[in-house]
Design an enzyme around this catalytic site. Structure first.
Site, mmCIF file in Angstrom:
data_model
loop_
_atom_site.group_PDB
_atom_site.id
_atom_site.type_symbol
_atom_site.label_atom_id
_atom_site.label_comp_id
_atom_site.label_asym_id
_atom_site.label_seq_id
_atom_site.Cartn_x
_atom_site.Cartn_y
_atom_site.Cartn_z
ATOM 1 N N ASP A 228 0.709 -1.298 -0.352
ATOM 2 C CA ASP A 228 -0.507 0.260 0.622
ATOM 3 C C ASP A 228 0.835 1.313 -0.196
ATOM 4 O O ASP A 228 2.137 0.873 0.529
ATOM 5 C CB ASP A 228 -0.933 -0.462 1.313
ATOM 6 C CG ASP A 228 -2.336 1.139 0.797
ATOM 7 O OD1 ASP A 228 -2.381 1.587 0.082
ATOM 8 O OD2 ASP A 228 -3.173 0.882 1.520
HETATM 9 C C1 NOJ Z 1 -3.965 4.070 -0.011
HETATM 10 C C2 NOJ Z 1 -5.134 2.814 -0.337
HETATM 11 O O1 NOJ Z 1 -4.847 2.571 1.724
HETATM 12 C C3 NOJ Z 1 -4.979 2.534 -1.697
HETATM 13 O O2 NOJ Z 1 -6.097 1.033 -1.436
HETATM 14 C C4 NOJ Z 1 -5.104 3.336 -2.086
HETATM 15 O O3 NOJ Z 1 -4.666 1.881 -3.500
HETATM 16 C C5 NOJ Z 1 -3.994 3.976 -1.885
HETATM 17 N N1 NOJ Z 1 -3.328 4.214 -1.775
HETATM 18 C C6 NOJ Z 1 -3.357 4.386 -3.351
HETATM 19 O O4 NOJ Z 1 -4.039 5.377 -3.789
#
Ligand code: NOJ
Length: 737
Positions: A228
């Site tokens: 993430d």
């Molecule tokens: C954080 C989020 O938890 C995730 O779901 C997302 O794809 C990424 N940021 C990128 O924006």
């Protein structure tokens, strides 16, 4: 299995080039959420990934179709509908030249407070798995690599970068990993996203047990694991544990310099020669109250400098890096990225808007109805539409899943258009609007400034223009009052279980005077309903997406059957839910103890015999159905349930047949009943269908931590066919040898 082509590429890549393939960089086109630059020397194209999961979030702000929240899709209990949505989103991603869609997200909804419950599917692992597999298959059949997130046990947003989920092996496998296992084994998902939180003490990005032992070795996952965004805590140790790709690979200021107020301050301070950028970062982030983990967004080099050093001084074998590159190139080859041979796509087109509307209708749950719905415009003179946001579409929740759209239909417009000249329509806000989402958008990725959340959830700003009396008056004069109330959930914050602001008060005030009151909830999940006994009907529309008003009007006026069934239990109050101590939620000193074990959602309500406000699987229809000829047969450890369902009404509708399984007198503790199979049936007025549902071996099994595997015990099992987890129409016992 690495292909010859990938092997060949790998043998020609230098160490430097390999490292540049395992971390992200800034997309020169400003479109991708995550971007791996091309290798021009060897003709390897760039690899681009975009958020998901409620539609495509184009980095340049170009409009996409805003689909209903994932929980709404799950409420349709229809994997083939999920497949359609997956395919449509893939097409939108292709229209933006993207190779990976960062979707679906399906962490189990363990606590109703989870701020991202609108982005997830269900509290039940079987429903979760079926919808997840449908969506992943749809995305990948659409020619785009899917990314299942967030692996794993990321069940709350509260302090998500530090929280430590303490969970036993049995619930881990039976509940939290089930859908991930399903998308790996059944849908061959291309990638998984490692979550922010810790699991049993170790960050998900560094968790060898999850990333290597379970995912890659036990399940045979052949794709790649991406972090993430800024979730990688330690490069070499994440690399060893099984993380393959570090995202976004650059700092937040590099990614979004203009949008970052904290960075502007850091930048200004570091211009003074007596401040290094590091010092300035420390100073500013502590001043604005960023938690240390959140400061990760200001540092990168997780899979860059630190990997290079670890490989050069022998702490990390280069073969580990090679495996990561092979996994990434392997998926690029599989989806045609290496050959620049990806399908074309279409974004923001009428067919996708239509699908968005259809999903919103299919996902709308009719919770309660005293024969008030559907409304008949021909018999109504005056309709009062009330609610602080009833003149706006609720396209989604906050955070990385927000989709820019250029066409929306508000409830006001949808109803106005539907009733035409047949009835007069009055609109009153009743209470002031909730604070604007924009207030929070200034923190990119919603990673900071918790004070903003307080002002947001702090509900409405008093505004002299908003008058509850006017709403009450309108309700008094009307034949029916439709009150649209909503919450404002977002990534990075958990949500209260009460409607924000004075919306409960508004519903009660309207219900006191209106002839009939219909409440439309647009919430991320369950909310308390103190006014339930005073209103005639309640619809749960979740976050319906851009076609909000159109889907609402067709359900209100009976053009569509509200065919949704609850994918989560609605409890009467917070303490009724399983995680009702501070240790369980939100945790103490960052430790979140999953003491309820396997008893999540209805499993808990059934075990302690608490009546929910509305049970899991519940949802009314405008049609009436009768069940007959239920036959259960057993072949080794697979049961087949045949049942005939007849629509005995004069209108078309949907029925969701649900099969629950419970062990009679089990030797190990088991939930009284668990969803084992289901099917959504579309039945025309008077139509009858016989369906055959298969209850597979896994439904009979439990995870035995001592044996590290699934076990099926011989004995008696109750097979129950129902319309919800609490409305069983037929049950019988089978004996497993
Ligand atoms: C954080 C989020 O938890 C995730 O779901 C997302 O794809 C990424 N940021 C990128 O924006």
């Amino acid at each position: 299995m690495t292909s010859d082509r990938v092997e060949k590429l790998l043998s020609r890549l230098t160490l430097e080039e390999k490292i540049s393939l395992v971390h992200g960089d800034v997309d020169p086109d400003g479109m991708a959420t995550g971007y791996v630059p091309p290798n021009d020397r060897l003709g390897i194209p760039s690899f681009s990934m975009i958020d998901g999961p409620l539609g495509v979030r184009a980095g340049d702000g170009s409009p996409s179709t805003a689909f209903p929240a994932s929980i709404s899709l799950a409420a349709a209990w229809d994997p083939s509908l999920a497949h359609e949505v997956g395919e449509a989103m893939a097409s939108e991603a292709r229209a933006r030249d993207q190779d990976v869609l960062l979707a679906p997200g399906f962490n189990l909804i363990r606590v109703p407070q989870c701020g991202r419950s609108f982005e997830y599917y269900s509290e039940d692992p079987h429903l979760n798995s079926r919808i997840a597999v449908g969506t992943v298959d749809g995305i990948q059949d659409g020619g785009v690599a899917a990314c299942a997130k967030h692996f794993a046990v990321n069940n709350q947003e509260h302090a998500r970068m530090e929280d430590n989920a303490i969970v036993d092996e049995r619930p881990l496998h039976e509940l939290y990993l089930r859908a991930f296992e399903a998308v790996v084994k059944e849908a061959d998902v291309a990638s998984l996203m490692a979550a922010y939180n810790r699991v049993n003490g170790t960050h998900a990005t560094e968790n060898r047990e999850l990333l290597t032992d379970i995912l890659k070795e036990d399940w045979g996952f052949e794709g790649f694991v991406v972090s993430d965004w800024w979730a990688t805590t330690d490069g070499p140790s994440a690399a060893r544990a099984g993380l393959d790709l570090d995202m976004p690979g650059v700092t937040l200021p590099e990614l979004a310099p203009d949008m970052n107020p904290a960075y502007r301050l850091i930048d200004t301070f570091s211009r003074f020669s007596w401040f290094s950028t590091d010092d300035a970062t420390k100073l500013i982030t502590s001043l604005i109250g960023l938690r240390p983990s959140e400061c990760r967004v200001y540092r990168s080099e997780k899979f860059d400098e630190s990997l290079r050093e670890a490989i050069e001084d022998g702490r990390l074998g280069e073969s580990i890096l090679d495996e990561k590159v092979a996994r990434i190139l392997g998926q690029m080859e599989r989806f045609g990225v290496l050959d620049d041979d990806m399908p074309d796509g279409e974004a923001n087109v009428p067919a996708h808007h239509e699908l968005s509307r259809r999903v919103a209708e299919r996902g709308t749950v009719l919770l309660h109805n005293d024969d008030t719905l559907p409304l008949d415009p021909a018999t109504l003179d005056d309709i009062a539409l009330i609610g602080p946001h009833a003149d706006e579409a609720k396209t989604g929740g906050g955070g990385s899943s927000e989709v820019a759209t250029d066409s929306t239909v508000s409830p006001l417009d949808g109803i106005r258009y539907r009733v035409g000249e047949d009835a007069s329509l009055t609109f009153e806000a009743g209470v002031a609007p909730l604070a604007e989402m924009d207030d929070r958008d200034i923190t990119v990725w919603n990673l900071s400034l918790s004070t903003i959340a307080d002002s947001y959830f702090g509900s409405e700003e008093e505004s002299p223009d908003v008058d509850m009396d006017a709403a009450v008056e309108a309700a008094e004069d009307a034949d029916v009052a439709v009150v649209v109330v909503q919450d404002a959930a977002s990534e990075d914050y958990d949500r209260p279980l009460t409607l924000p602001g004075r919306q409960d008060e508004l519903v009660s005030a309207v219900a006191d005077v209106a002839e009939e009151t219909v409440v439309v909830l647009k919430t991320a999940g369950p909310v308390e309903m103190p006014w339930l006994d005073d209103v005639e009907a309640v619809l749960e529309a979740w976050y319906p997406g851009q076609e909000d008003g159109r889907s609402l009007a067709s359900v209100l006026f009976g053009d569509a059957d509200p065919s949704g069934r609850l994918p989560v239990t609605f409890g009467s109050r917070a303490r009724d839910y399983p995680a009702n101590t501070q240790r369980q939620y939100p945790g103490i000193d960052r430790d979140v103890t999953y003491e309820e074990g396997i008893f999540v959602g209805y499993r808990h309500f059934d075990r302690v015999e608490t009546d929910p406000l509305f049970p899991f699987g519940h949802g009314l229809s405008y049609a009436d159905f009768e069940y007959s000829d239920v036959a259960v047969s057993l072949d080794e450890s697979t049961a087949t349930v045949e049942v005939t369902v007849e629509n005995v009404s004069d209108r078309d509708g949907y029925e969701v047949v649900q099969v629950y399984l419970g062990a009679v007198d089990p030797d190990v503790e088991r939930p009284p009943r668990e969803l084992a199979a289901f099917e959504s049936l579309e039945l025309a007025a008077g139509e009858q269908q016989t369906v055959s549902l298969s209850v597979d071996e896994r439904a009979f099994a439990y995870y035995d931590a001592d044996q590290s595997g699934w076990v099926v015990d011989a004995g008696e099992y109750e097979v129950a066919v129902g319309r919800s987890s609490r409305e069983i129409v037929h049950s019988e016992t089978v004996e497993l040898e």
